[in-house]
Design a protein around this motif. Structure first.
Motif, PDB file in Angstrom:
ATOM      1  N   GLY A   1     -28.189  63.709 -53.188  1.00  0.00           N
ATOM      2  CA  GLY A   1     -29.412  63.644 -52.372  1.00  0.00           C
ATOM      3  C   GLY A   1     -29.232  62.815 -51.115  1.00  0.00           C
ATOM      4  O   GLY A   1     -30.160  62.635 -50.338  1.00  0.00           O
ATOM      5  N   ASP A   2     -28.019  62.290 -50.895  1.00  0.00           N
ATOM      6  CA  ASP A   2     -27.769  61.516 -49.678  1.00  0.00           C
ATOM      7  C   ASP A   2     -27.818  62.378 -48.417  1.00  0.00           C
ATOM      8  O   ASP A   2     -27.898  61.867 -47.315  1.00  0.00           O
ATOM      9  CB  ASP A   2     -26.388  60.847 -49.745  1.00  0.00           C
ATOM     10  N   GLY A   3     -27.725  63.675 -48.589  1.00  0.00           N
ATOM     11  CA  GLY A   3     -27.700  64.539 -47.398  1.00  0.00           C
ATOM     12  C   GLY A   3     -26.270  64.758 -46.959  1.00  0.00           C
ATOM     13  O   GLY A   3     -25.343  64.113 -47.454  1.00  0.00           O
ATOM     14  N   PRO A   4     -26.084  65.682 -46.023  1.00  0.00           N
ATOM     15  CA  PRO A   4     -24.710  66.002 -45.606  1.00  0.00           C
ATOM     16  C   PRO A   4     -24.027  64.813 -44.945  1.00  0.00           C
ATOM     17  O   PRO A   4     -24.646  64.059 -44.201  1.00  0.00           O
ATOM     18  CB  PRO A   4     -24.885  67.147 -44.609  1.00  0.00           C
ATOM     19  N   THR A   5     -22.752  64.652 -45.221  1.00  0.00           N
ATOM     20  CA  THR A   5     -21.974  63.597 -44.559  1.00  0.00           C
ATOM     21  C   THR A   5     -21.756  64.002 -43.103  1.00  0.00           C
ATOM     22  O   THR A   5     -21.988  65.159 -42.717  1.00  0.00           O
ATOM     23  CB  THR A   5     -20.591  63.450 -45.222  1.00  0.00           C
ATOM     24  N   TRP A   6     -21.260  63.080 -42.304  1.00  0.00           N
ATOM     25  CA  TRP A   6     -21.020  63.434 -40.890  1.00  0.00           C
ATOM     26  C   TRP A   6     -19.993  64.553 -40.794  1.00  0.00           C
ATOM     27  O   TRP A   6     -20.111  65.439 -39.942  1.00  0.00           O
ATOM     28  CB  TRP A   6     -20.633  62.205 -40.067  1.00  0.00           C
ATOM     29  N   GLN A   7     -19.020  64.515 -41.706  1.00  0.00           N
ATOM     30  CA  GLN A   7     -17.983  65.545 -41.658  1.00  0.00           C
ATOM     31  C   GLN A   7     -18.605  66.921 -41.928  1.00  0.00           C
ATOM     32  O   GLN A   7     -18.260  67.909 -41.277  1.00  0.00           O
ATOM     33  CB  GLN A   7     -16.898  65.258 -42.705  1.00  0.00           C
TER      34      GLN A   7
END
Ligand code: GCU
Length: 472
Positions: free
Chosen positions: A216-222
């Protein structure tokens, strides 16, 4: 990076956040208990203090003014009151020559004024990058097919071997990984992050489980970068130059000096880290998966400083995301808010700069600096630069407004070169992005983290970077 190079809790938090997901960002402020220093760390500190004193002696400095204190109860507590920040300080004019003549054409900027500003930064602040530097030979250690957020990528683990025949005792191997989408229709734009090694991050998460990414953290920058059809790369600056004063006789700086201490205008770690980033770009130029004309650079905090230095000194970087870079980065030295010059001149940070810089924290002051951060940003012109930071509560040390004012101050150079400035000298309210010009700015509500500004940066960057067109 080895454990003995860093030990402050801030660095741990920063490292954990290098994963950079949007939602994880707000959790930055949890403060793990600092581990007790190891004998190796104690030895590094002693050698660092000795070198710092050596520089002071060489400059005839008896005492430095102490920096601001992060403790709000200290008599030297950092200032977080804008009315006391010296915001009206006159800044050196990037478009006035050293002899007082005005610069009115792009030609005068390139031929006359820009070299003057570079010379001042070199001599007084960041130090001179040596003209003769050893050759770097890139080796692909492994090529792996994997997926990231459901997108297939090819990941190359790379090492840049720096020729150390000048001093075989000093070994420098640049650590870099590169991931590009497997189904790319041609060479892709790549965002290069200056950060920590995967091994170091894994060790952190093991030691501080609260920093582990959560569902649930959301997409990483990568993953956000991949979603645009671009690739991402991660370079470990401490593989080029240790992050402490003791290490100035090691790394690329020590290698070039054959293990001897620095001269007063020799380069510091920021320049060395930026040099390493440029060598990564050299590699991209020979890797057919990458469009080396479309490489962006991103860094946070001390690596935000190094990324801005890289943008300023290497015109091949197409765009920069400079996150919470603060003092000695995009923040005006003259804006007295959060971190101050006394911190950067102290034993924990002086190695980022040239020895000469210490003068400005003794008999001289920030008002005597011949250049300030707006001119460092101006050296990146006409290329796009996005500057980000968090809220005062959580990231006040980095001083978002001081960085905004520097971006405003760089505006006239962008305009002279036919580009757009920030569009307003008025400080925007928090979470309001200024991204319609070629300089961008946004202050997010999180703490000391690049995470929340990634979507805004990528929105800004999409005007400049383009994935190869999909052939139907
Ligand atoms: C310290 C330092 C800052 C730096 C930061 C970091 O707080 O004072 O200048 O940006 O560390 O790199 O985390």
């Amino acid at each position: 990076m080895t454990m003995d190079m860093q030990c402050s809790w801030k660095v741990f938090a920063l490292a954990a956040l290098a994963a950079g997901s949007v939602a994880a960002a707000g959790q930055a402020a949890q403060k793990p208990a600092p581990p007790a220093p190891t004998p190796a760390e104690v030895a590094i500190q002693a050698a660092t203090e000795k070198d710092h004193q050596r520089v002071m002696d060489a400059l005839g400095i008896k005492a430095l003014r102490p920096g601001a204190d992060g403790d709000p109860h200290s008599p030297r507590a950092a200032n977080y009151d804008e009315s006391k920040a010296n915001s009206a300080a006159a800044l050196p004019d990037p478009l006035t020559m050293n002899d007082g003549r005005k610069v009115t054409t792009a030609g005068e900027w390139w031929k006359l004024r820009r070299p003057q500003i570079v010379e001042l930064f070199d001599r007084e602040i960041y130090g001179r990058t040596p003209v003769q530097l050893p050759k770097v030979t890139w080796e692909v250690l492994s090529t792996t097919r994997e997926t990231n957020g459901g997108i297939a990528v090819i990941t190359k683990k790379l090492i840049g071997h720096v020729d150390n025949s000048a001093d075989p005792k000093v070994k420098v191997d640049i650590e870099l990984t590169l991931s590009t989408p497997t189904d790319a229709r041609g060479p892709v734009p790549v965002i290069l992050e200056l950060g920590f090694s995967k091994e170091f991050l894994a060790m952190l998460v093991q030691r501080y489980p609260q920093f582990a990414p959560k569902p649930g953290d959301g997409p990483t920058w990568q993953q956000q970068v991949l979603a645009r059809g671009w690739g991402y790369a991660e370079y470990v600056p401490t593989s080029v130059q240790p992050d402490n004063g003791a290490g100035l006789t090691e790394g690329i700086i020590g290698l070039v000096n054959k293990g001897q201490p620095r001269a007063l205008d020799d380069w510091g770690a920021l320049k060395a880290w930026a040099w390493g980033a440029s060598r990564c770009l050299d590699y991209f130029e020979i890797d057919h998966a990458v469009d080396a004309k479309q490489v962006g650079i991103e860094g946070h905090s001390r690596y935000g400083k190094a990324s801005l230095v890289a943008m300023a000194y290497d015109p091949r970087f197409a765009i920069g995301y400079i996150s919470s870079s603060g003092e000695a980065g995009a923040k005006l030295f003259r804006h007295l808010f959060g971190e101050e010059i006394g911190n950067v001149a102290g034993t924990q940070e002086y190695h980022w700069m040239a020895g000469n810089f210490l003068k400005y924290d003794s008999s001289l002051s920030v008002n005597d600096l011949p250049v300030d951060a707006h001119e460092l940003i101006a050296l990146a012109a006409p290329r796009p630069v996005f500057i980000g930071a968090g809220a005062t509560e959580g990231d006040g040390w980095a001083d978002a407004r001081g960085m905004f004012l520097a971006a405003v101050g760089a505006g006239p150079v962008y305009k002279l070169l036919g580009k757009k400035d920030l569009g307003t000298p008025e400080y925007p309210s928090i979470e309001t992005a200024l991204i319609t010009g070629d300089l961008g700015f946004r202050q997010h509500t999180g703490g000391h983290t690049p995470g929340p500004n990634w979507p805004t940066f990528l929105e800004f960057a999409r005007r400049y970077l383009h994935a190869p067109r999909v052939v139907q």
